[in-house]
Design a protein around this motif. Structure first.
Motif, PDB file in Angstrom:
ATOM      1  N   THR A   1      -7.085   7.986  -7.322  1.00 56.05           N
ATOM      2  CA  THR A   1      -6.985   8.574  -8.667  1.00 56.05           C
ATOM      3  C   THR A   1      -5.531   8.944  -8.976  1.00 56.05           C
ATOM      4  O   THR A   1      -5.252   9.947  -9.598  1.00 56.05           O
ATOM      5  CB  THR A   1      -7.868   9.830  -8.758  1.00 56.05           C
ATOM      6  OG1 THR A   1      -7.477  10.719  -7.699  1.00 56.05           O
ATOM      7  CG2 THR A   1      -9.331   9.497  -8.653  1.00 56.05           C
ATOM      8  N   GLY A   2      -4.610   8.092  -8.489  1.00 59.32           N
ATOM      9  CA  GLY A   2      -3.191   8.312  -8.775  1.00 59.32           C
ATOM     10  C   GLY A   2      -2.859   7.839 -10.182  1.00 59.32           C
ATOM     11  O   GLY A   2      -3.684   7.914 -11.092  1.00 59.32           O
ATOM     12  N   VAL A   3      -1.634   7.334 -10.350  1.00 62.19           N
ATOM     13  CA  VAL A   3      -1.157   6.943 -11.681  1.00 62.19           C
ATOM     14  C   VAL A   3      -2.138   5.978 -12.345  1.00 62.19           C
ATOM     15  O   VAL A   3      -2.629   6.220 -13.449  1.00 62.19           O
ATOM     16  CB  VAL A   3       0.245   6.290 -11.576  1.00 62.19           C
ATOM     17  CG1 VAL A   3       0.696   5.761 -12.933  1.00 62.19           C
ATOM     18  CG2 VAL A   3       1.247   7.287 -11.026  1.00 62.19           C
ATOM     19  N   LEU A   4      -2.435   4.880 -11.678  1.00 57.55           N
ATOM     20  CA  LEU A   4      -3.283   3.874 -12.325  1.00 57.55           C
ATOM     21  C   LEU A   4      -4.766   4.159 -12.186  1.00 57.55           C
ATOM     22  O   LEU A   4      -5.533   3.999 -13.129  1.00 57.55           O
ATOM     23  CB  LEU A   4      -2.946   2.478 -11.770  1.00 57.55           C
ATOM     24  CG  LEU A   4      -2.170   1.607 -12.739  1.00 57.55           C
ATOM     25  CD1 LEU A   4      -3.046   1.032 -13.840  1.00 57.55           C
ATOM     26  CD2 LEU A   4      -1.023   2.376 -13.390  1.00 57.55           C
TER      27      LEU A   4
ATOM     28  N   ASP B   1     -11.385   9.966  -4.083  1.00 61.18           N
ATOM     29  CA  ASP B   1     -10.061  10.054  -3.455  1.00 61.18           C
ATOM     30  C   ASP B   1     -10.212  10.687  -2.082  1.00 61.18           C
ATOM     31  O   ASP B   1     -11.313  11.113  -1.705  1.00 61.18           O
ATOM     32  CB  ASP B   1      -9.059  10.788  -4.345  1.00 61.18           C
ATOM     33  CG  ASP B   1      -7.652  10.201  -4.196  1.00 61.18           C
ATOM     34  OD1 ASP B   1      -7.180  10.055  -3.052  1.00 61.18           O
ATOM     35  OD2 ASP B   1      -7.036   9.867  -5.228  1.00 61.18           O
TER      36      ASP B   1
ATOM     37  N   ALA C   1      -7.723   1.245  -6.432  1.00 62.09           N
ATOM     38  CA  ALA C   1      -6.342   1.534  -6.857  1.00 62.09           C
ATOM     39  C   ALA C   1      -5.713   2.506  -5.860  1.00 62.09           C
ATOM     40  O   ALA C   1      -5.160   3.539  -6.222  1.00 62.09           O
ATOM     41  CB  ALA C   1      -6.319   2.099  -8.277  1.00 62.09           C
ATOM     42  N   VAL C   2      -5.854   2.182  -4.571  1.00 65.45           N
ATOM     43  CA  VAL C   2      -5.228   3.000  -3.513  1.00 65.45           C
ATOM     44  C   VAL C   2      -3.783   2.530  -3.371  1.00 65.45           C
ATOM     45  O   VAL C   2      -3.392   1.525  -3.965  1.00 65.45           O
ATOM     46  CB  VAL C   2      -6.027   2.939  -2.181  1.00 65.45           C
ATOM     47  CG1 VAL C   2      -7.484   3.348  -2.398  1.00 65.45           C
ATOM     48  CG2 VAL C   2      -5.946   1.583  -1.521  1.00 65.45           C
ATOM     49  N   PRO C   3      -2.942   3.237  -2.600  1.00 65.90           N
ATOM     50  CA  PRO C   3      -1.517   2.890  -2.557  1.00 65.90           C
ATOM     51  C   PRO C   3      -1.252   1.428  -2.193  1.00 65.90           C
ATOM     52  O   PRO C   3      -2.026   0.800  -1.465  1.00 65.90           O
ATOM     53  CB  PRO C   3      -0.949   3.838  -1.497  1.00 65.90           C
ATOM     54  CG  PRO C   3      -1.858   5.024  -1.524  1.00 65.90           C
ATOM     55  CD  PRO C   3      -3.220   4.457  -1.788  1.00 65.90           C
ATOM     56  N   GLU C   4      -0.117   0.953  -2.703  1.00 63.85           N
ATOM     57  CA  GLU C   4       0.253  -0.457  -2.528  1.00 63.85           C
ATOM     58  C   GLU C   4       0.818  -0.688  -1.125  1.00 63.85           C
ATOM     59  O   GLU C   4       2.009  -0.942  -0.952  1.00 63.85           O
ATOM     60  CB  GLU C   4       1.282  -0.825  -3.617  1.00 63.85           C
ATOM     61  CG  GLU C   4       1.619  -2.301  -3.705  1.00 63.85           C
ATOM     62  CD  GLU C   4       0.497  -3.121  -4.306  1.00 63.85           C
ATOM     63  OE1 GLU C   4      -0.649  -2.651  -4.371  1.00 63.85           O
ATOM     64  OE2 GLU C   4       0.772  -4.261  -4.700  1.00 63.85           O
TER      65      GLU C   4
ATOM     66  N   LYS D   1      -4.823  -0.689   2.227  1.00 62.57           N
ATOM     67  CA  LYS D   1      -5.825  -1.507   1.518  1.00 62.57           C
ATOM     68  C   LYS D   1      -6.836  -2.073   2.528  1.00 62.57           C
ATOM     69  O   LYS D   1      -8.047  -2.017   2.298  1.00 62.57           O
ATOM     70  CB  LYS D   1      -5.161  -2.678   0.791  1.00 62.57           C
ATOM     71  CG  LYS D   1      -4.104  -2.292  -0.227  1.00 62.57           C
ATOM     72  CD  LYS D   1      -4.650  -2.231  -1.625  1.00 62.57           C
ATOM     73  CE  LYS D   1      -3.551  -2.112  -2.656  1.00 62.57           C
ATOM     74  NZ  LYS D   1      -3.935  -1.386  -3.853  1.00 62.57           N
TER      75      LYS D   1
ATOM     76  N   ASN E   1      -6.678  -3.583  -7.891  1.00 60.63           N
ATOM     77  CA  ASN E   1      -5.670  -3.478  -8.945  1.00 60.63           C
ATOM     78  C   ASN E   1      -4.273  -3.734  -8.382  1.00 60.63           C
ATOM     79  O   ASN E   1      -3.268  -3.444  -9.029  1.00 60.63           O
ATOM     80  CB  ASN E   1      -5.758  -2.065  -9.552  1.00 60.63           C
ATOM     81  CG  ASN E   1      -4.783  -1.837 -10.683  1.00 60.63           C
ATOM     82  OD1 ASN E   1      -4.644  -2.673 -11.565  1.00 60.63           O
ATOM     83  ND2 ASN E   1      -4.080  -0.715 -10.657  1.00 60.63           N
ATOM     84  N   SER E   2      -4.199  -4.279  -7.185  1.00 61.32           N
ATOM     85  CA  SER E   2      -2.885  -4.472  -6.549  1.00 61.32           C
ATOM     86  C   SER E   2      -1.939  -5.288  -7.418  1.00 61.32           C
ATOM     87  O   SER E   2      -2.313  -6.321  -7.964  1.00 61.32           O
ATOM     88  CB  SER E   2      -3.069  -5.200  -5.214  1.00 61.32           C
ATOM     89  OG  SER E   2      -1.804  -5.489  -4.681  1.00 61.32           O
ATOM     90  N   SER E   3      -0.687  -4.830  -7.494  1.00 58.43           N
ATOM     91  CA  SER E   3       0.317  -5.564  -8.279  1.00 58.43           C
ATOM     92  C   SER E   3       0.957  -6.680  -7.475  1.00 58.43           C
ATOM     93  O   SER E   3       1.374  -7.681  -8.040  1.00 58.43           O
ATOM     94  CB  SER E   3       1.424  -4.610  -8.746  1.00 58.43           C
ATOM     95  OG  SER E   3       0.897  -3.670  -9.627  1.00 58.43           O
TER      96      SER E   3
ATOM     97  N   HIS F   1      -6.220  -6.499 -12.737  1.00 57.26           N
ATOM     98  CA  HIS F   1      -4.903  -5.842 -12.730  1.00 57.26           C
ATOM     99  C   HIS F   1      -4.555  -5.304 -14.117  1.00 57.26           C
ATOM    100  O   HIS F   1      -4.497  -6.051 -15.088  1.00 57.26           O
ATOM    101  CB  HIS F   1      -3.846  -6.872 -12.284  1.00 57.26           C
ATOM    102  CG  HIS F   1      -2.473  -6.312 -12.183  1.00 57.26           C
ATOM    103  ND1 HIS F   1      -1.421  -6.768 -12.936  1.00 57.26           N
ATOM    104  CD2 HIS F   1      -1.977  -5.319 -11.401  1.00 57.26           C
ATOM    105  CE1 HIS F   1      -0.335  -6.083 -12.626  1.00 57.26           C
ATOM    106  NE2 HIS F   1      -0.644  -5.206 -11.699  1.00 57.26           N
ATOM    107  N   PHE F   2      -4.327  -4.000 -14.131  1.00 59.96           N
ATOM    108  CA  PHE F   2      -4.029  -3.317 -15.396  1.00 59.96           C
ATOM    109  C   PHE F   2      -2.523  -3.064 -15.505  1.00 59.96           C
ATOM    110  O   PHE F   2      -1.806  -3.084 -14.507  1.00 59.96           O
ATOM    111  CB  PHE F   2      -4.766  -1.969 -15.431  1.00 59.96           C
ATOM    112  CG  PHE F   2      -6.268  -2.092 -15.425  1.00 59.96           C
ATOM    113  CD1 PHE F   2      -6.992  -2.082 -16.609  1.00 59.96           C
ATOM    114  CD2 PHE F   2      -6.967  -2.234 -14.226  1.00 59.96           C
ATOM    115  CE1 PHE F   2      -8.379  -2.189 -16.600  1.00 59.96           C
ATOM    116  CE2 PHE F   2      -8.354  -2.344 -14.207  1.00 59.96           C
ATOM    117  CZ  PHE F   2      -9.055  -2.320 -15.394  1.00 59.96           C
TER     118      PHE F   2
END
Ligand code: NAD
Length: 288
Positions: free
Chosen positions: A12-15, A34, A93-96, A101, A121-123, A144-145
């Protein structure tokens, strides 16, 4: 086609907070998961801040109470099994970080029902690098948002060679249902469509500056006037925030990248100029 109803967002971070909130805003029941209570408390604050942003940005119906109501459709959990027990779709949407992951998918695959679709949602991590950890590669893909999803409302949908077409189609439909414009990507590609276009533009702009060819205003003016685009690349840098391009440039040993990192640090970051968020970056956004 399956209709998705219960959505769980992991992280539940930024994205993640934006995805959970937008999904609830569009009428879905959402579980926000989270790692612990502290992270969930932070999430609650993020959701409250999003209510204000939606109203400020005049998102349809937000001011009439819809943004506030969305909060009632968000349920919180720090217990993964509990969080996904009814999920039709899990959006991760956990850390990249690859390790985080992989561990998340390993745990998720143990507890999620067989029906659940997983979307990352990984970039930067290709979904095929994660698919084996999911235990269900046919029901896994990338969704991906873009940051500030209520305004910049694209959702890039990208499967792996193993993704079931019906699952892909279901997720495309879901993206539309939550107010996104689905961008259907036919083959796996690092950077999806958006960053495949944007990153070369931003890099070229940085080279023009570092090589002393033109200043940011001139570069941006050229791009705006000649293409009709509302923003030039340095305006886009300011929206992204200068820390992300700084870290990316610093990690690249190419001398021009190193020169760009040095310029960003000495002329902007060290002076607290981090972009739109701090009121100043390549341009000043301070109210006079
Ligand atoms: P973030 O750091 O803001 O949030 C990550 C969240 O994951 C935190 O709430 C954290 O508590 C939680 N989390 C879950 N499991 C964790 C674990 N094992 N260890 C540590 N934290 C854990 O990250 P973000 O910017 O929201 O990015 C999340 C994902 O979204 C990444 O894959 C990123 O590539 C992608 N993304 C980010 C942006 C962006 O602009 N920030 C845009 C598009 C996609």
């Amino acid at each position: 086609m399956t209709r998705l109803q219960n959505i769980t967002v992991l992280g539940t971070g930024v994205l993640g907070s934006q995805i959970a909130f937008q999904t609830a805003f569009r009428g879905f029941e959402v579980v926000a998961w989270d790692i612990d209570e502290a992270a969930l408390n932070a999430a609650e604050l993020r959701f409250r801040a999003l209510v204000a942003r939606y109203i400020h940005d005049d998102v349809d119906g937000a001011a009439a109470g819809r943004a506030e109501e969305a909060l009632n459709r968000i349920h919180y959990s720090a217990d993964l099994a509990e969080a996904v027990k009814d999920a039709d779709l899990v959006i991760e949407a956990v850390p990249e970080a690859m390790q985080i992951k992989l561990e998340t998918y390993a745990a998720l695959s143990e507890v999620a029902p067989a029906k659940t679709i997983f979307a990352t949602n990984s970039s930067t991590l290709l979904p095929s690098k994660l698919m084996d950890a999911t235990g269900r590669p046919d029901r896994f893909l990338a969704l991906h948002f873009a940051n500030e999803i209520w305004k910049f409302n694209i959702a890039e949908v990208m499967g792996t060679p193993k993704t079931d077409q019906a699952v892909y189609d279901t997720v495309v439909e879901f993206a539309g249902d939550i107010g996104m414009v689905p961008i259907e990507i036919k083959k796996e590609k690092a950077g999806y469509v958006l960053n495949s276009l944007l990153v070369p533009l931003l890099n070229a702009a940085a080279d023009l500056l570092v090589d002393g060819i033109a200043d940011p205003e001139t570069v941006d003016k050229t791009w705006r006037i000649a293409t009709g685009s509302p923003s030039g690349p340095f305006q886009i840098y300011d929206v992204i925030g200068l820390m992300t391009p700084y870290h990316i440039a610093l990690a690249n040993p190419n001398p021009r990248s190193q020169a760009f990192a040095k310029l960003l640090k000495e002329q902007y970051i060290d002076q607290g100029k981090l972009g739109v968020a701090t009121g100043e970056g390549f341009y000043s956004y301070k109210k006079r």
